[in-house]
Design a protein around this motif. Structure first.
Motif, short mmCIF file in Angstrom:
data_model
loop_
_atom_site.label_atom_id
_atom_site.label_comp_id
_atom_site.label_asym_id
_atom_site.label_seq_id
_atom_site.Cartn_x
_atom_site.Cartn_y
_atom_site.Cartn_z
N LYS A 190 0.82 -1.21 0.00
CA LYS A 190 0.00 0.00 0.00
C LYS A 190 0.86 1.27 0.00
O LYS A 190 0.33 2.37 0.00
CB LYS A 190 -0.92 0.00 1.22
N LEU A 191 2.18 1.08 0.03
CA LEU A 191 3.09 2.22 -0.01
C LEU A 191 3.55 2.57 -1.42
O LEU A 191 4.34 3.48 -1.61
CB LEU A 191 4.32 1.94 0.86
N ARG A 192 3.03 1.83 -2.41
CA ARG A 192 3.44 2.03 -3.79
C ARG A 192 2.21 2.20 -4.67
O ARG A 192 1.10 1.78 -4.32
CB ARG A 192 4.27 0.84 -4.29
N LEU A 193 2.41 2.81 -5.83
CA LEU A 193 1.36 2.90 -6.85
C LEU A 193 1.44 1.63 -7.70
O LEU A 193 2.47 1.35 -8.31
CB LEU A 193 1.57 4.13 -7.73
N GLN A 194 0.36 0.87 -7.74
CA GLN A 194 0.32 -0.40 -8.47
C GLN A 194 -0.51 -0.20 -9.73
O GLN A 194 -1.72 0.02 -9.66
CB GLN A 194 -0.27 -1.50 -7.59
N LEU A 195 0.14 -0.27 -10.90
CA LEU A 195 -0.48 0.19 -12.14
C LEU A 195 -0.84 -0.91 -13.12
O LEU A 195 -1.33 -0.62 -14.21
CB LEU A 195 0.44 1.21 -12.82
N GLY A 196 -0.58 -2.16 -12.79
CA GLY A 196 -0.89 -3.23 -13.72
C GLY A 196 0.06 -3.25 -14.90
O GLY A 196 1.13 -2.64 -14.88
N ASP A 197 -0.34 -3.94 -15.96
CA ASP A 197 0.53 -4.10 -17.12
C ASP A 197 0.49 -2.87 -18.01
O ASP A 197 -0.50 -2.13 -18.05
CB ASP A 197 0.09 -5.33 -17.92
N LEU A 198 1.57 -2.66 -18.74
CA LEU A 198 1.66 -1.54 -19.67
C LEU A 198 0.77 -1.76 -20.88
O LEU A 198 0.49 -2.91 -21.26
CB LEU A 198 3.11 -1.37 -20.13
#
Length: 435
Positions: A258-266
Motif C-alpha cells: 500500500k506504499l506504492r502505486l500499483q499500475l498493472g501491465d503496460l
C-alpha cells in the motif's frame, strides 16, 4: 579429532580461494563499464544546439576509443547525472530523452570509425537512473554505462555487505522505530487538534505538527522503495541459490504494498494507452486518499523508483523503453498531483529560518534555492525492468522515495556496498597470507 581439524582447514582454504576469485571477478567487471564526464556543455532537451550535440558525441566517441570499447550489444544499465546553470533549464526527463538519443548513432562529422557510440539502440537500457541538480555554478553531464549482468553481479556482493552490516549495526533500526512512532503521534495530534491546541498553545502546536509531519513522511516514504537484497531476489540473484521466496512471489508481495502505486501491465495494443493513463490517475487518487493525512503537503524531497515487469506474452517490438514509461505516463501526473520538487532546498522555509536563526540563514547565501522555473519535478528517477515470468501478468510498480539524506541512488549504493565488500575480502585475505 585430527580429521575434523583437517576438514575445517580445507573448508577455510576453499572459502578463501572462492573469495579471492570473487574479488578478482569484481575488479574485472569494473573495467567493463564506460564513464563519460563533460563539464563545458549545458544539459539541454531536444533544443540543444547542433554544435553542442556534436561536442557531446565527440566526447563519448573519444572516451570509447581511449579504452578501445565497442558499443554495448546486450542489456545495459545506465546512470546519468546532470548539473544545469540556466535559469530556464528544462526538466531532467526531457534532458535525458535528448541524451539517450545522442548516445546511439554517431552523427556525420563526429570523429570515430564506428556507426554507434555507447549502444546501438536505447531499447537496450534495462536499468536507468537519472539525477539532476539545478542552479549550479558549472554545467555537467556524467554518463556511466555497464552491462546489466555486471550490475546484477555487483548487486549480489552489495546484498552480502548489507547483510553483514545489519548484523553489526542496530542504529538505523532504532532511528526508524522513532520515526514510525512519529506517524502515530501525528495521527493523534490531528484527531485531537482542538484539545491539543488548548493544551500546547497554537505556536507550539504548529511547530510540533511540522516536526512530526516531517518525521512521518520520512518514515512512510523511507520504506516505500525496494531495497537492494529484495531487488536482487526479484532478478533471481544470487543464481543457483534458494532464496527466501522465488522471484514471482516477491513480485506478488511488492504488488500488494500500500506504499506504492500499483499500475498493472503496460499498454501494448493500439488505443490502450488512454486506459493506462486513467489507471495511473486513479491509483494516485487512491494513494492520496490513503495517505493524504501524512503527505499533504510534502515537506521532504522525493525521488521516483519504478519497477517494471512485462508480461511474457508481450512482443519484443512493443516493449516500452524505460525512459518513455517515466516520461510519458508517470511524471506528468505524479509531479502536479503530489507537488514534488527537484531539490530539498525547496522544502526549507527560508523566511522562517531567517526569523529564527539569521546566522544559519546567512550561510545559505542570498539566493538559497535554484531558479524558480526548475522547482517542479523529482530529485531523481530510476527504473528497473525485471525479466518476464511465464504465466504471470506484467506490472508497473512505482514508489515515491524519501530523498534527503544524501545516500545517492540504487546504483550508487550498489557500488558503495560492493566496493566495501571487496575491500573487506582483500583485507581479510591479506591478513591470512601474512599469518
Amino acid at each position: 579429532m585430527a580429521s575434523q581439524i583437517e576438514e575445517l582447514m580445507r573448508r577455510g582454504t576453499n572459502r578463501a580461494r572462492d573469495e579471492r576469485l570473487a574479488v578478482a571477478r569484481y575488479r574485472k567487471r569494473a573495467r567493463r563499464g564506460v564513464s563519460v564526464l563533460v563539464h563545458d556543455i549545458e544539459p539541454q532537451s531536444k533544443r540543444m544546439r547542433d554544435a553542442d550535440r556534436d561536442r557531446f558525441k565527440t566526447a563519448v566517441s573519444e572516451q570509447m576509443a581511449t579504452f578501445s570499447r565497442a558499443p554495448f550489444n546486450g542489456p545495459v544499465a545506465l546512470k546519468i547525472d546532470l548539473a544545469t546553470t540556466s535559469r530556464t533549464a528544462p526538466q531532467a526527463h526531457t534532458i535525458a530523452k535528448n541524451l539517450l538519443d545522442l548516445l546511439g548513432k554517431r552523427r556525420a562529422g563526429v570523429p570515430g570509425m564506428r556507426r554507434h557510440l555507447l549502444y546501438k539502440n536505447d531499447a537496450q537500457i534495462q536499468a536507468l537512473s537519472v539525477s539532476c541538480r539545478h542552479g549550479e555554478d558549472y554545467p555537467m553531464i556524467h554518463v556511466a554505462g555497464r552491462p546489466l549482468s555486471a550490475l546484477l553481479d555487483d548487486m549480489e556482493l552489495a546484498a552480502e555487505a548489507i547483510r553483514v552490516d545489519e548484523m553489526e549495526n542496530y542504529g538505523d533500526v532504532y532511528r526508524w522505530d522513532q520515526e514510525e512512532e512519529a506517524m502515530e503521534d501525528l495521527r493523534n495530534l490531528i484527531r485531537d487538534e482542538r484539545g491539543q491546541r488548548e493544551r500546547l498553545g497554537d505556536d507550539f502546536y504548529d511547530a510540533y505538527f511540522k516536526m512530526l509531519r516531517w518525521s512521518a513522511q520520512r518514515a512512510l516514504l523511507g520504506c516505500s522503495g525496494i531495497d537492494i537484497p529484495v531487488l536482487g531476489w526479484m532478478y533471481g540473484r544470487p543464481e543457483g541459490s534458494t532464496p527466501i521466496l522465488p522471484p514471482d512471489q516477491w513480485a506478488l508481495l511488492i504488488g500488494r504494498s500500500k506504499l506504492r502505486l500499483q499500475l498493472g501491465d503496460l499498454p501494448i495494443t493500439p488505443g490502450s494507452s488512454g486506459a493506462f493513463k486513467r489507471r495511473v490517475e486513479e491509483e494516485i487518487a487512491a494513494f492520496k486518499q490513503r495517505w493524504d493525512w501524512v503527505i499533504s503537503p510534502l515537506v521532504i524531497a522525493v525521488a521516483l523508483q519504478v519497477v517494471v515487469r512485462p508480461s511474457a506474452a508481450t512482443p519484443a517490438a512493443v516493449l516500452h523503453d524505460l525512459d518513455n514509461i517515466v516520461r510519458d505516463y508517470l511524471l506528468p501526473r505524479i509531479i502536479p498531483s503530489f507537488g514534488t520538487v527537484t531539490d530539498h532546498r525547496w522544502t526549507i522555509d527560508f523566511d522562517e529560518l531567517r526569523r529564527r536563526d539569521p546566522v544559519l540563514a546567512d550561510r545559505w547565501g542570498p539566493n538559497p534555492t535554484p531558479p524558480p522555473g526548475t522547482k517542479q519535478g523529482v530529485t531523481r528517477y530510476e527504473a528497473w525492468r525485471l525479466p518476464p515470468v511465464e504465466g504471470e501478468p506484467g506490472f508497473v510498480s512505482v514508489a515515491l522515495v524519501a530523498d534527503m539524506d544524501g545516500r545517492g541512488d540504487t546504483f550508487d549504493r550498489i557500488d558503495e556496498c560492493s566496493r566495501k565488500w571487496a575491500d573487506a575480502q582483500s583485507s581479510t585475505s591479506g591478513k591470512r597470507q601474512r599469518w
